[in-house]
Design a protein around this motif. Sequence first.
Motif, PDB file in Angstrom:
ATOM      1  N   ILE A 183      54.261  50.481  52.729  1.00  0.00           N
ATOM      2  CA  ILE A 183      53.567  51.497  51.914  1.00  0.00           C
ATOM      3  C   ILE A 183      54.520  52.455  51.223  1.00  0.00           C
ATOM      4  O   ILE A 183      54.103  53.215  50.363  1.00  0.00           O
ATOM      5  CB  ILE A 183      52.579  52.321  52.774  1.00  0.00           C
ATOM      6  N   LYS A 184      55.800  52.465  51.616  1.00  0.00           N
ATOM      7  CA  LYS A 184      56.740  53.372  50.954  1.00  0.00           C
ATOM      8  C   LYS A 184      58.084  52.682  50.747  1.00  0.00           C
ATOM      9  O   LYS A 184      58.387  51.707  51.447  1.00  0.00           O
ATOM     10  CB  LYS A 184      56.896  54.663  51.752  1.00  0.00           C
ATOM     11  N   PRO A 185      58.891  53.203  49.803  1.00  0.00           N
ATOM     12  CA  PRO A 185      60.176  52.531  49.538  1.00  0.00           C
ATOM     13  C   PRO A 185      61.129  52.685  50.719  1.00  0.00           C
ATOM     14  O   PRO A 185      61.385  53.804  51.170  1.00  0.00           O
ATOM     15  CB  PRO A 185      60.721  53.270  48.308  1.00  0.00           C
ATOM     16  N   LEU A 186      61.641  51.566  51.227  1.00  0.00           N
ATOM     17  CA  LEU A 186      62.601  51.576  52.337  1.00  0.00           C
ATOM     18  C   LEU A 186      63.975  51.129  51.825  1.00  0.00           C
ATOM     19  O   LEU A 186      64.073  50.408  50.838  1.00  0.00           O
ATOM     20  CB  LEU A 186      62.155  50.626  53.449  1.00  0.00           C
ATOM     21  N   PRO A 187      65.036  51.533  52.523  1.00  0.00           N
ATOM     22  CA  PRO A 187      66.391  51.090  52.149  1.00  0.00           C
ATOM     23  C   PRO A 187      66.543  49.575  52.225  1.00  0.00           C
ATOM     24  O   PRO A 187      65.764  48.894  52.898  1.00  0.00           O
ATOM     25  CB  PRO A 187      67.283  51.772  53.194  1.00  0.00           C
ATOM     26  N   GLN A 188      67.613  49.080  51.603  1.00  0.00           N
ATOM     27  CA  GLN A 188      67.936  47.648  51.680  1.00  0.00           C
ATOM     28  C   GLN A 188      68.886  47.350  52.855  1.00  0.00           C
ATOM     29  O   GLN A 188      69.295  46.200  53.056  1.00  0.00           O
ATOM     30  CB  GLN A 188      68.616  47.197  50.374  1.00  0.00           C
ATOM     31  N   CYS A 189      69.253  48.388  53.624  1.00  0.00           N
ATOM     32  CA  CYS A 189      70.335  48.268  54.623  1.00  0.00           C
ATOM     33  C   CYS A 189      70.187  47.094  55.583  1.00  0.00           C
ATOM     34  O   CYS A 189      71.142  46.336  55.779  1.00  0.00           O
ATOM     35  CB  CYS A 189      70.409  49.515  55.505  1.00  0.00           C
ATOM     36  N   VAL A 190      69.032  46.972  56.224  1.00  0.00           N
ATOM     37  CA  VAL A 190      68.875  45.946  57.259  1.00  0.00           C
ATOM     38  C   VAL A 190      68.977  44.560  56.634  1.00  0.00           C
ATOM     39  O   VAL A 190      69.653  43.668  57.174  1.00  0.00           O
ATOM     40  CB  VAL A 190      67.558  46.144  58.035  1.00  0.00           C
ATOM     41  N   ALA A 191      68.337  44.385  55.483  1.00  0.00           N
ATOM     42  CA  ALA A 191      68.383  43.074  54.813  1.00  0.00           C
ATOM     43  C   ALA A 191      69.800  42.764  54.327  1.00  0.00           C
ATOM     44  O   ALA A 191      70.312  41.653  54.529  1.00  0.00           O
ATOM     45  CB  ALA A 191      67.401  43.053  53.651  1.00  0.00           C
ATOM     46  N   ASN A 192      70.459  43.732  53.678  1.00  0.00           N
ATOM     47  CA  ASN A 192      71.852  43.541  53.236  1.00  0.00           C
ATOM     48  C   ASN A 192      72.730  43.115  54.401  1.00  0.00           C
ATOM     49  O   ASN A 192      73.524  42.184  54.316  1.00  0.00           O
ATOM     50  CB  ASN A 192      72.442  44.866  52.724  1.00  0.00           C
ATOM     51  N   SER A 193      72.595  43.874  55.486  1.00  0.00           N
ATOM     52  CA  SER A 193      73.478  43.707  56.628  1.00  0.00           C
ATOM     53  C   SER A 193      73.219  42.368  57.318  1.00  0.00           C
ATOM     54  O   SER A 193      74.161  41.640  57.675  1.00  0.00           O
ATOM     55  CB  SER A 193      73.255  44.878  57.590  1.00  0.00           C
ATOM     56  N   PHE A 194      71.935  42.038  57.484  1.00  0.00           N
ATOM     57  CA  PHE A 194      71.585  40.748  58.107  1.00  0.00           C
ATOM     58  C   PHE A 194      72.178  39.613  57.274  1.00  0.00           C
ATOM     59  O   PHE A 194      72.802  38.686  57.807  1.00  0.00           O
ATOM     60  CB  PHE A 194      70.071  40.615  58.232  1.00  0.00           C
ATOM     61  N   ALA A 195      72.009  39.703  55.952  1.00  0.00           N
ATOM     62  CA  ALA A 195      72.542  38.648  55.067  1.00  0.00           C
ATOM     63  C   ALA A 195      74.064  38.576  55.179  1.00  0.00           C
ATOM     64  O   ALA A 195      74.640  37.480  55.278  1.00  0.00           O
ATOM     65  CB  ALA A 195      72.123  38.925  53.625  1.00  0.00           C
ATOM     66  N   GLN A 196      74.710  39.723  55.194  1.00  0.00           N
ATOM     67  CA  GLN A 196      76.169  39.745  55.277  1.00  0.00           C
ATOM     68  C   GLN A 196      76.659  39.082  56.581  1.00  0.00           C
ATOM     69  O   GLN A 196      77.597  38.288  56.580  1.00  0.00           O
ATOM     70  CB  GLN A 196      76.663  41.195  55.193  1.00  0.00           C
ATOM     71  N   TRP A 197      76.006  39.416  57.697  1.00  0.00           N
ATOM     72  CA  TRP A 197      76.435  38.879  58.997  1.00  0.00           C
ATOM     73  C   TRP A 197      76.114  37.401  59.135  1.00  0.00           C
ATOM     74  O   TRP A 197      76.928  36.626  59.638  1.00  0.00           O
ATOM     75  CB  TRP A 197      75.795  39.672  60.145  1.00  0.00           C
ATOM     76  N   ILE A 198      74.916  36.990  58.716  1.00  0.00           N
ATOM     77  CA  ILE A 198      74.545  35.581  58.876  1.00  0.00           C
ATOM     78  C   ILE A 198      75.427  34.709  57.982  1.00  0.00           C
ATOM     79  O   ILE A 198      75.871  33.626  58.390  1.00  0.00           O
ATOM     80  CB  ILE A 198      73.039  35.369  58.574  1.00  0.00           C
ATOM     81  N   ASN A 199      75.725  35.187  56.774  1.00  0.00           N
ATOM     82  CA  ASN A 199      76.638  34.435  55.900  1.00  0.00           C
ATOM     83  C   ASN A 199      78.032  34.340  56.516  1.00  0.00           C
ATOM     84  O   ASN A 199      78.670  33.291  56.475  1.00  0.00           O
ATOM     85  CB  ASN A 199      76.710  35.095  54.516  1.00  0.00           C
ATOM     86  N   ALA A 200      78.506  35.437  57.100  1.00  0.00           N
ATOM     87  CA  ALA A 200      79.846  35.427  57.693  1.00  0.00           C
ATOM     88  C   ALA A 200      79.884  34.565  58.954  1.00  0.00           C
ATOM     89  O   ALA A 200      80.886  33.906  59.238  1.00  0.00           O
ATOM     90  CB  ALA A 200      80.284  36.854  58.010  1.00  0.00           C
ATOM     91  N   TRP A 201      78.790  34.582  59.692  1.00  0.00           N
ATOM     92  CA  TRP A 201      78.706  33.801  60.943  1.00  0.00           C
ATOM     93  C   TRP A 201      78.747  32.305  60.628  1.00  0.00           C
ATOM     94  O   TRP A 201      79.419  31.527  61.289  1.00  0.00           O
ATOM     95  CB  TRP A 201      77.425  34.183  61.687  1.00  0.00           C
ATOM     96  N   ASP A 202      77.985  31.921  59.594  1.00  0.00           N
ATOM     97  CA  ASP A 202      78.056  30.560  59.038  1.00  0.00           C
ATOM     98  C   ASP A 202      77.738  29.470  60.063  1.00  0.00           C
ATOM     99  O   ASP A 202      78.371  28.423  60.053  1.00  0.00           O
ATOM    100  CB  ASP A 202      79.465  30.343  58.422  1.00  0.00           C
ATOM    101  N   GLU A 203      76.793  29.718  60.972  1.00  0.00           N
ATOM    102  CA  GLU A 203      76.457  28.699  61.974  1.00  0.00           C
ATOM    103  C   GLU A 203      75.012  28.228  61.850  1.00  0.00           C
ATOM    104  O   GLU A 203      74.544  27.449  62.681  1.00  0.00           O
ATOM    105  CB  GLU A 203      76.709  29.249  63.387  1.00  0.00           C
ATOM    106  N   VAL A 204      74.302  28.739  60.840  1.00  0.00           N
ATOM    107  CA  VAL A 204      72.901  28.356  60.656  1.00  0.00           C
ATOM    108  C   VAL A 204      72.638  28.093  59.165  1.00  0.00           C
ATOM    109  O   VAL A 204      73.414  28.528  58.313  1.00  0.00           O
ATOM    110  CB  VAL A 204      71.940  29.481  61.151  1.00  0.00           C
TER     111      VAL A 204
END
Length: 323
Positions: A183-204
């Motif tokens: 219902i309100k604008p939220l930061p992109q932090c969690v999505a940015n960070s999840f994407a950054q870590w999963i890409n760096a982890w590179d196991e899935v």
Amino acid sequence: MQNFISVKDVDDINILADKALAYKQNPLLHKSLGANKRIGLLFLNPSLRTRISTQIAAENLGMQVVTLNVDRDGWKLEFEEEAIMSGTSVEHVKDAAPILGNYFDILAVRSFPGLVNKAEDYSEHIIKQFMKYAGIPIVSLETSTLHPLQSLTDVITIKESIANSNYLNLKKPKVVLTWAPHIKPLPQCVANSFAQWINAWDEVEFVIAHPEEYELNEEFTNGATITHNQQEALKDADFVYVKNWSTYIDYGKIYNNDPSWMLTPKSLEITNNAKLMHCLPVRRNVELSDEVLDSGNSLVTVQAGNRIWAAQAVLAEILAEIK
Ligand code: CP
């Protein structure tokens, strides 16, 4: 480890994740590592999980913990260099941070983005000012663009779930990050960070699904498959991470709040009996339906519990450097 601001501060994600999972088995494994050391937890914004899990983690390592809710109990801080402080801010970070550096051995800071000025938020000027002026290791408790303690938690939650499954051990698991309404604008932090870590982890195998207007910063998503078709993304998914974020390109807005993006048991039928993740807090029946949150496939409580072990692994790495 000198500071913990993003995945770039981590030499080996698997080693750090294994350390976190070892603390889950034995929380007091290094109960004297932080003896005679003090951590300050500085909150410029609200928190439930980050505040409590980081405090428990520090205490498990024998540290003293002092928490300050700057938003409620502290002087309003100024972060602009050469500011003429005739407005509402009372104390400049260049005066406050060295004092905190004197009081503490590690300083951890939470500071959300304003979601008004993209360049300012994405410059991470607040955490960088603390790094510049405090003179001690700095840990992010979530900043304008990233939430690395959450993302390390997310990796260990996926990792332990894979380890506990005969089936997931035999294939490359598929992880989907999907946008959800809010219902309100939220930061992109969690999505940015999840994407950054999963890409760096590179196991899935990693897929991101969101409506057209919600493209994230490619700096974090590069390496992932991106689609605007949620059902296509969910096909054969093993893990589904649900999160709302506001627009990045035309910054900080809600353009499309299509309720059909809220996951239900029906929309998850196409998955591989996927486990559900969310960083919490979650707005029930807006971001995620009761049925999904309360189902046996929801990992959200385990995930929040794992926040302790992620924080403990990070603090242990930093303490090892400053001893
Ligand atoms: N996930 C998370 O950071 O929760 P809190 O905002 O409650 O700390």
